[in-house]
Write a protein that holds these residues in place. Structure first.
Motif, PDB file in Angstrom:
ATOM      1  N   GLY A 170      24.609 -28.936 -21.630  1.00 14.27           N
ATOM      2  CA  GLY A 170      25.335 -29.809 -22.411  1.00 14.27           C
ATOM      3  C   GLY A 170      25.957 -30.882 -21.586  1.00 14.27           C
ATOM      4  O   GLY A 170      26.051 -31.036 -20.600  1.00 14.27           O
ATOM      5  N   VAL A 171      26.576 -31.760 -22.600  1.00 12.98           N
ATOM      6  CA  VAL A 171      27.111 -33.047 -21.848  1.00 12.98           C
ATOM      7  C   VAL A 171      28.532 -33.412 -22.432  1.00 12.98           C
ATOM      8  O   VAL A 171      28.757 -33.178 -23.490  1.00 12.98           O
ATOM      9  CB  VAL A 171      26.308 -34.326 -22.313  1.00 12.98           C
ATOM     10  N   CYS A 172      29.393 -33.407 -21.249  1.00 11.90           N
ATOM     11  CA  CYS A 172      30.731 -33.510 -21.618  1.00 11.90           C
ATOM     12  C   CYS A 172      31.600 -34.043 -20.460  1.00 11.90           C
ATOM     13  O   CYS A 172      30.827 -34.164 -19.500  1.00 11.90           O
ATOM     14  CB  CYS A 172      31.293 -32.135 -22.035  1.00 11.90           C
ATOM     15  N   SER A 173      32.777 -34.083 -20.598  1.00  7.92           N
ATOM     16  CA  SER A 173      33.589 -34.627 -19.543  1.00  7.92           C
ATOM     17  C   SER A 173      34.145 -33.381 -18.726  1.00  7.92           C
ATOM     18  O   SER A 173      33.952 -32.110 -18.923  1.00  7.92           O
ATOM     19  CB  SER A 173      34.898 -35.178 -20.097  1.00  7.92           C
ATOM     20  N   ASN A 174      34.652 -33.670 -17.417  1.00  5.46           N
ATOM     21  CA  ASN A 174      34.848 -32.581 -16.413  1.00  5.46           C
ATOM     22  C   ASN A 174      36.023 -31.461 -17.015  1.00  5.46           C
ATOM     23  O   ASN A 174      35.521 -30.416 -16.574  1.00  5.46           O
ATOM     24  CB  ASN A 174      35.579 -33.354 -15.093  1.00  5.46           C
ATOM     25  N   ARG A 175      36.736 -31.842 -17.789  1.00  2.00           N
ATOM     26  CA  ARG A 175      37.937 -31.064 -18.453  1.00  2.00           C
ATOM     27  C   ARG A 175      37.256 -29.816 -19.217  1.00  2.00           C
ATOM     28  O   ARG A 175      37.916 -28.936 -19.676  1.00  2.00           O
ATOM     29  CB  ARG A 175      38.873 -31.753 -18.932  1.00  2.00           C
ATOM     30  N   ASN A 176      35.891 -30.157 -19.763  1.00  2.00           N
ATOM     31  CA  ASN A 176      35.498 -29.420 -20.894  1.00  2.00           C
ATOM     32  C   ASN A 176      34.500 -28.173 -20.307  1.00  2.00           C
ATOM     33  O   ASN A 176      33.580 -27.832 -20.945  1.00  2.00           O
ATOM     34  CB  ASN A 176      34.996 -30.317 -21.946  1.00  2.00           C
TER      35      ASN A 176
END
Length: 319
Positions: free
Chosen positions: A181-187
């Motif tokens: 998965g690709v997402c931001s650090n908080r997720n």
């Protein structure tokens, strides 16, 4: 009854809630007391009248009558049935994607053809059910119908923490894929909880710099180029692109011989929705609900969704 209305194209400031006449179901329709509805990117595209080619459907200069009340995802209770309704009865808890069956879920009551609905599993609430139809069916068609993944397939999901992305991660895992998965650090933790083995933080890592190849790229963001897809896909890999951003990619799809890239599009149907409902009942699939708003807060909900910061689904709870 109360309903969300728009009279002209523009931003969330054009949204207002007003009293309208209660609808009456036709012979093949049911009257639903709406308990919850979901906000989708589709709704802000209808609100803004963009991309402009959409106006051939929604109205050239202003929204036509069908699109003056937003909302494609609905969950609620059947209060009245038409004379030719055979499967549903008064008191049934139901949910469905009604974009092709009338639209307008952001209201206290709505009439919907029976064929657009399935029974809500008893072990999920109305907010969870409302978050399912558009997002989960989009993910299902991209992962299964087009992606045709199998156990051991390598799948990259770009935008893995959004409404569609969280369902895509779960479905890819359900079919036995190895999910990145690709997402931001908080997720990161959220995406791992959905089933991803690996998670790339796009604020720290560039997915395009990888040597790894994927059998399916599920792009829920649309910020990768055709050459990026080519570099990241296996020889026979596929790419499913979500949303209107995918249309620009299709122009150059000759790069793949016109076969391996597709903008995910579908018409909701009971068979697919029932399959998703069964997965919800067995808890193989769950709705990630980020925030819940009231009907009067619809403008605020759309403003938040447009930030692209939502973790899962944004829900309108209708009292």
């Amino acid at each position: 009854m109360k309903a969300v209305k728009i009279d002209r194209y523009g931003g969330p400031e054009e949204i207002y809630v007003t009293d309208v006449e209660n609808p009456t179901p036709a012979d093949q329709e049911v009257l639903i007391k709406v308990k919850a509805a979901a906000i989708n990117p589709l709704d802000w595209h209808v609100l803004r009248g963009t991309p402009y080619f959409m106006r051939a459907l929604t109205g050239v200069f202003k929204p036509n009558e069908k699109f003056q009340t937003l909302g494609a995802d609905v969950a609620g209770v059947v209060e009245q049935v038409g004379e030719q309704v055979t499967e549903l009865k008064i008191g049934d808890a139901v949910f469905g994607d009604i974009f092709n069956f009338g639209y307008g879920a952001l209201a206290e009551y709505i009439c919907v053809p029976e064929e657009a609905l399935v029974l809500k599993p008893e072990n999920i609430n109305f907010e969870e059910a409302a978050g399912v139809p558009v997002a989960a069916l989009t993910a299902y068609h991209g992962i299964n119908r087009f992606g045709k993944i199998k156990p051991g397939s390598e799948v990259l999901i770009n935008g893995a923490s959004g409404g569609v992305g969280t369902f895509a991660v779960q479905l890819a895992k359900y079919y036995g894929a190895n999910v990145t998965g690709v997402c931001s650090n908080r997720n990161i933790d959220l995406v791992k909880d959905c089933g991803a083995e690996d998670v790339l933080d796009y604020t720290e890592q560039d997915v395009r710099s990888q040597d790894r190849k994927y059998d399916l790229i599920f792009d829920a963001v649309g910020n990768l180029s055709l050459s990026d897809y080519k570099n990241l896909l296996t020889k026979n890999g596929n790419c499913a692109v979500i949303g209107f951003g995918g249309m620009t990619h299709l122009i150059g799809a000759g790069l793949f011989g016109g076969r391996h890239i597709k903008m995910v599009d579908f018409k909701a149907n009971q068979q697919d929705l029932q399959f998703i409902a069964d997965l919800m009942e067995s808890r193989d699939l769950s709705t990630v609900v980020d925030r819940t708003y009231s009907l009067n807060q619809t403008a605020e909900a759309i403003t938040y969704l447009e930030t692209s910061r939502a973790r899962g689904k944004v829900i309108i709870k209708i009292q």
